[in-house]
Design an enzyme around this catalytic site. Structure first.
Site, mmCIF file in Angstrom:
data_model
loop_
_atom_site.group_PDB
_atom_site.id
_atom_site.type_symbol
_atom_site.label_atom_id
_atom_site.label_comp_id
_atom_site.label_asym_id
_atom_site.label_seq_id
_atom_site.Cartn_x
_atom_site.Cartn_y
_atom_site.Cartn_z
ATOM 1 C CB SER A 230 -21.734 1.114 -2.083
ATOM 2 O OG SER A 230 -21.989 0.741 -0.747
ATOM 3 C CB THR B 227 -17.121 -6.188 1.526
ATOM 4 O OG1 THR B 227 -17.287 -4.872 0.994
ATOM 5 C CG2 THR B 227 -16.485 -6.103 2.899
ATOM 6 N N GLY B 228 -14.867 -5.411 -0.531
ATOM 7 C CA GLY B 228 -13.589 -4.785 -0.847
ATOM 8 C C GLY B 228 -13.293 -4.901 -2.331
ATOM 9 C CB THR C 176 -20.431 -5.657 -1.077
ATOM 10 O OG1 THR C 176 -19.797 -5.282 -2.298
ATOM 11 C CG2 THR C 176 -21.337 -6.838 -1.310
ATOM 12 C CB THR D 187 -22.133 -4.688 -4.434
ATOM 13 O OG1 THR D 187 -21.322 -3.528 -4.297
ATOM 14 C CG2 THR D 187 -21.636 -5.475 -5.636
ATOM 15 N NE ARG E 19 -14.956 -4.341 -10.789
ATOM 16 C CZ ARG E 19 -15.345 -4.522 -9.532
ATOM 17 N NH1 ARG E 19 -16.611 -4.409 -9.210
ATOM 18 N NH2 ARG E 19 -14.474 -4.822 -8.596
#
Ligand code: ASP
Length: 306
Positions: A49, A212-213, A161, A179, A189
């Site tokens: 990722s 992160t998330g 990330t 990321t 995006r």
């Protein structure tokens, strides 16, 4: 003299801490360390990722986002939607140091990378192409969400990330965040990660924080800035992260949705660390204990029902 410290997101954060720690231990600035840590993960093709081998967007391209910030003068730089350049944290630093700007996106960021001598390469690996193909988006009829409540329910393995925060021997903080964003994101995006104040914020007079998330939910609350301002108001790094998660939860309740997977981590100039996440995020972070690199589980904060 402050004792150098490094903290980074997720189990692959151990790669980052191992690369960053010697840099601050040699007396170099925290920003150098944070970028060295980020770059080690960008180079690791088995981390799916970040950087090389990152998660592809809905049309199969790996498009990267990154930002960097240093806490002494609040110097910062960012890039987003960059294809074919793997070291985007380093590219964000060039934006900070070699342009009058702070944020470059897409084709402009890629052109700048070429001008700066960054090699262009494919960031897809056989594994990333297979992963994209297996889970590529297929149209399915969906009931529209009530207005204002549309929410991303990302697959637990389809994002992540590396955010690296470092404290150097001069007592200054630095951070880097890099990321490929959410798997199968719409082309164009951009999440929280390259946004100063959302994915990262660093200020020596208060502390450093990263996230992160699901980026949409982190941007909504100005996540990392919120954590840093909590520390400025006297909260410990741990309390500050927990309060940010409480804010995410409270907002989800207001919007009538389940809280998204979101996590925060923080480091202050005393070397104290903190981390917290929403439930079901299962957030782990890496940090150093002296010379040793440790993996810790973050405290989960659930929705308060009162
Ligand atoms: N925050 C990243 C994004 O939304 C993804 C992640 O960290 O899981 O792009």
């Amino acid at each position: 003299m402050p004792t150098p410290a490094v903290i980074a997101t997720w189990p692959f954060g151990q790669i980052a801490v191992r690369a960053a720690l010697p840099v601050v231990q040699k007396g170099r600035p925290a920003l150098d360390a944070a970028i060295a840590g980020a770059q080690a993960v960008e180079d690791d093709g088995t981390t799916h990722s970040v950087g090389f081998g990152g998660l592809a967007n809905s049309i199969g391209n790996v498009s990267l986002d990154a930002c960097v910030m240093e806490g002494r003068t609040l110097g910062c730089g960012a890039v987003a939607g960059v294809e074919n350049v793997r070291h985007v944290a380093s590219l964000a630093r060039r934006v900070m140091e070699r342009t009058p700007h702070l944020f470059l996106v897409g084709e402009g960021a890629r052109l700048f990378a070429v001008q700066q001598g960054f090699p262009l390469e494919s960031l897809n690996t056989p594994e990333s192409v297979t992963a994209w193909y297996k889970r590529r988006p297929r149209p399915k009829p969906e009931r529209p969400a009530p207005r204002g409540t549309a929410q991303l329910r990302a697959h637990p393995l389809s994002h992540d990330t590396v955010t690296v925060l470092a404290l150097d021997q001069k007592g200054s903080l630095g951070g880097a965040c890099t990321t490929s964003g959410l798997a199968h994101k719409l082309p164009g995006r951009v999440g929280d990660s390259p946004i100063i104040g959302a994915g990262l914020y660093v200020d020596d007079t208060a502390g450093a924080a990263g996230a992160t998330g699901v980026g949409e939910e982190i941007i909504r609350i100005g996540g990392s800035f919120f954590v840093v301002e909590q520390m400025r108001a006297g909260r410990t790094p741990q309390e500050a992260c927990e309060n940010a998660v409480r804010r995410v939860n409270a907002l989800a309740v207001r919007r009538g949705v389940h809280p998204a997977q979101v996590a925060f981590l923080a480091l202050d100039v005393k070397g104290r660390v903190g981390a917290a996440c929403t439930t079901d995020t299962n957030f782990q972070y890496a940090t150093n204990k002296g010379e040793k690199v440790e993996l810790n589980k973050a405290r989960e904060i659930g929705v308060e029902t009162r």
